[in-house]
Design an enzyme around this catalytic site. Structure first.
Site, PDB file in Angstrom:
ATOM      1  N   GLU A 186       8.720  -6.309  46.005  1.00 13.34           N
ATOM      2  CA  GLU A 186       9.048  -6.875  44.693  1.00 13.34           C
ATOM      3  C   GLU A 186      10.176  -7.873  44.908  1.00 13.34           C
ATOM      4  O   GLU A 186      10.866  -7.818  45.934  1.00 13.34           O
ATOM      5  CB  GLU A 186       9.492  -5.761  43.732  1.00 13.34           C
ATOM      6  N   SER A 190      12.105  -2.815  40.092  1.00 10.62           N
ATOM      7  CA  SER A 190      12.029  -2.412  38.684  1.00 10.62           C
ATOM      8  C   SER A 190      12.976  -1.279  38.314  1.00 10.62           C
ATOM      9  O   SER A 190      13.456  -1.226  37.188  1.00 10.62           O
ATOM     10  CB  SER A 190      10.602  -2.010  38.331  1.00 10.62           C
ATOM     11  N   ASP A 215       5.680  -9.216  44.261  1.00  9.39           N
ATOM     12  CA  ASP A 215       5.531  -8.873  42.843  1.00  9.39           C
ATOM     13  C   ASP A 215       6.813  -9.333  42.140  1.00  9.39           C
ATOM     14  O   ASP A 215       7.873  -8.726  42.302  1.00  9.39           O
ATOM     15  CB  ASP A 215       5.331  -7.351  42.728  1.00  9.39           C
ATOM     16  N   HIS A 218       9.860  -8.548  37.617  1.00  5.90           N
ATOM     17  CA  HIS A 218      11.195  -8.528  37.005  1.00  5.90           C
ATOM     18  C   HIS A 218      12.070  -9.680  37.492  1.00  5.90           C
ATOM     19  O   HIS A 218      13.270  -9.708  37.204  1.00  5.90           O
ATOM     20  CB  HIS A 218      11.882  -7.185  37.287  1.00  5.90           C
TER      21      HIS A 218
HETATM   22  C1  LIG Z   1       7.295  -4.166  39.385  1.00  2.00           C
HETATM   23  C2  LIG Z   1       6.206  -4.090  38.382  1.00  2.00           C
HETATM   24  N1  LIG Z   1       5.011  -4.616  38.699  1.00  2.00           N
HETATM   25  C3  LIG Z   1       3.979  -4.574  37.844  1.00  2.00           C
HETATM   26  C4  LIG Z   1       4.120  -3.979  36.598  1.00  2.00           C
HETATM   27  C5  LIG Z   1       2.934  -3.932  35.681  1.00  2.00           C
HETATM   28  O1  LIG Z   1       3.027  -4.960  34.742  1.00  2.00           O
HETATM   29  P1  LIG Z   1       2.385  -4.811  33.294  1.00  2.00           P
HETATM   30  O2  LIG Z   1       3.386  -4.076  32.465  1.00  2.00           O
HETATM   31  O3  LIG Z   1       2.143  -6.205  32.860  1.00  2.00           O
HETATM   32  O4  LIG Z   1       1.130  -4.033  33.464  1.00  2.00           O
HETATM   33  C6  LIG Z   1       5.336  -3.436  36.219  1.00  2.00           C
HETATM   34  C7  LIG Z   1       5.497  -2.806  34.880  1.00  2.00           C
HETATM   35  O5  LIG Z   1       6.025  -1.785  34.697  1.00  2.00           O
HETATM   36  C8  LIG Z   1       6.415  -3.483  37.129  1.00  2.00           C
HETATM   37  O6  LIG Z   1       7.610  -2.966  36.828  1.00  2.00           O
END
Ligand SMILES: Cc1ncc(COP(=O)(O)O)c(C=O)c1O
Length: 397
Positions: A186, A190, A215, A218
């Site tokens: 990420e 998160s 990813d 955030h």
């Molecule tokens: C790091 C991360 N990736 C992906 C997602 C998924 O995204 P979405 O809420 O649009 O399904 C989240 C959501 O909690 C997340 O925190």
């Protein structure tokens, strides 16, 4: 009665199966429940639950864009011009000019060649992992990557190796031992709010000829040049695939995978979540376009967020509250024990402050935490009042 029906007489009813499973979870303190929140139509960070008012310190709407007048207007106009619903799969007739425009706006913002829109970040991550990898692959993922990445990897059949969170030496060891074809991380984590060392990870991937997949759920809207996410951070960073989600700082819903034209062509032909699902609402695509524009044209949003984060960190310092060193909108306070974390969150609620109590399995055993999020919509008064109450509760505890 047929043989099959006869055999099924021993089958428990659906009711009894789910009741048993619920009881099992409840006994472990893991039965999740929803609360119904009555939103305040005037103030983005205020709501009521069971007739009691709260200030929200758990929202991912970091810049307050879900209530921005421009974004709401764009949603209205998008609905009027193109309709509310996606109407069909993008591979039938569900891909229209609203989607194409959002893809172009995101490409311009991030520097990627092409983009593909999904209805959620979960499905984007899941689809990417499942379509890209197979059981001949070994992939390397940070210990703390999101459940949607892990689920997708597991479904792909790939061998999954995990490196210690944000630890370059650990990643390097795995590269030497297992020669993974890709590294997954990420940008802003998160549950921790810390930022991955993307320039260094990118260099490692280059050295070992592996793909870097980030990813940016955030990160987009928060980090990088003008807040435009992971690919715009300083340093020599090459990201092969980047996931931007619309439900966090962009204040909307849905997600995009960004990368090369060839990657996106491949996903159009292979990503089952894309092929067998109704397209993202075109009205939402218009709203997200307006949200990206707001991030570019209104740097004051990010400045206000940063000011509020600084205010929170400073207030915690004054009250001797130990933070983790996160500099982003996600400010965890690690409590450790799950029951204690829940009790502290409950006491904060009694004082009118709503904070997420995050426990295993969402975070690792022994690292239950308050996940405090700061937004541009908070004011210094609310932040200081919150920290004062938090300090008292932590002291009494
Ligand atoms: C790091 C991360 N990736 C992906 C997602 C998924 O995204 P979405 O809420 O649009 O399904 C989240 C959501 O909690 C997340 O925190």
């Amino acid at each position: 009665m047929s043989d099959a029906a006869d055999r099924n007489t021993t089958q428990p009813s659906l009711q009894s199966r789910v009741i048993d499973k619920n009881r099992e979870l409840d006994n472990k303190g893991l039965l999740r429940k929803r609360v119904k929140v009555i939103l305040d139509t005037e103030h983005a960070n205020c709501f009521e639950v069971d007739d009691l008012p709260y200030i929200n310190f758990s929202s991912n709407d970091y810049l307050g864009l879900s209530r921005s007048a421009n974004v709401i207007d764009a949603l209205h106009k998008g609905a009027q011009d193109y309709g509310v619903g996606g109407t069909s799969s993008p591979l039938v007739t569900g891909y229209n000019q609203a989607h194409q425009q959002l893809e172009q706006v995101l490409c311009q913002a991030t520097g990627h060649e092409a983009a593909l829109l999904f209805c959620s970040g979960f499905s984007a991550n899941n689809a990417l992992m499942k379509s890209l990898f197979n059981d001949n692959d070994t992939v390397l993922a940070d210990k703390l990557v999101h459940a949607s990445v892990i689920d997708g990897l597991q479904e792909s059949g790939a061998v999954i190796k995990r490196f210690l969170h944000n630890d370059l030496a650990s990643a390097n060891t795995h590269f030497e031992r297992h020669a993974p074809c890709a590294l997954l991380t990420e940008s802003v984590f998160s549950m921790d709010g810390d930022i991955a060392p993307l320039a260094e990870l990118s260099a490692l991937c280059r050295q070992y000829n592996a793909w870097l997949i980030v990813d940016d759920a955030h990160g987009f809207g928060i980090i990088g040049d003008k807040g435009l996410g992971a690919s715009t951070l300083a340093g020599d960073i090459h990201i092969d695939a980047q996931i931007v989600t619309f439900g966090k700082a962009l204040g909307g819903q849905g997600a995009a995978i960004l990368g090369s034209r060839e990657l996106i062509d491949y996903l159009v032909a292979n990503a089952r979540h894309y092929i067998y699902s109704t397209a993202l609402s075109p009205a939402m695509a218009c709203a997200v376009c307006a949200a990206v524009e707001a991030i570019i044209e209104r740097p004051s949003l990010n400045e206000q967020l940063q000011q509020n984060i600084d205010c929170f960190i400073e207030a915690c310092k004054t009250k001797d509250i130990t933070l983790t060193g996160s500099t982003t909108a996600i400010q965890p306070i690690i409590i450790g024990d799950s029951a204690r974390t829940l009790a502290i969150a409950k006491r904060l609620k009694e004082h009118g402050f709503w904070v997420g109590a995050i426990r295993p399995p969402t975070v690792t055993q022994g690292s239950a935490r308050l996940r405090i999020t700061i937004t541009a919509e908070h004011c210094a008064e609310d932040i200081n009042a919150f920290v004062a109450v938090l300090a008292d509760i932590l002291q009494d505890d």
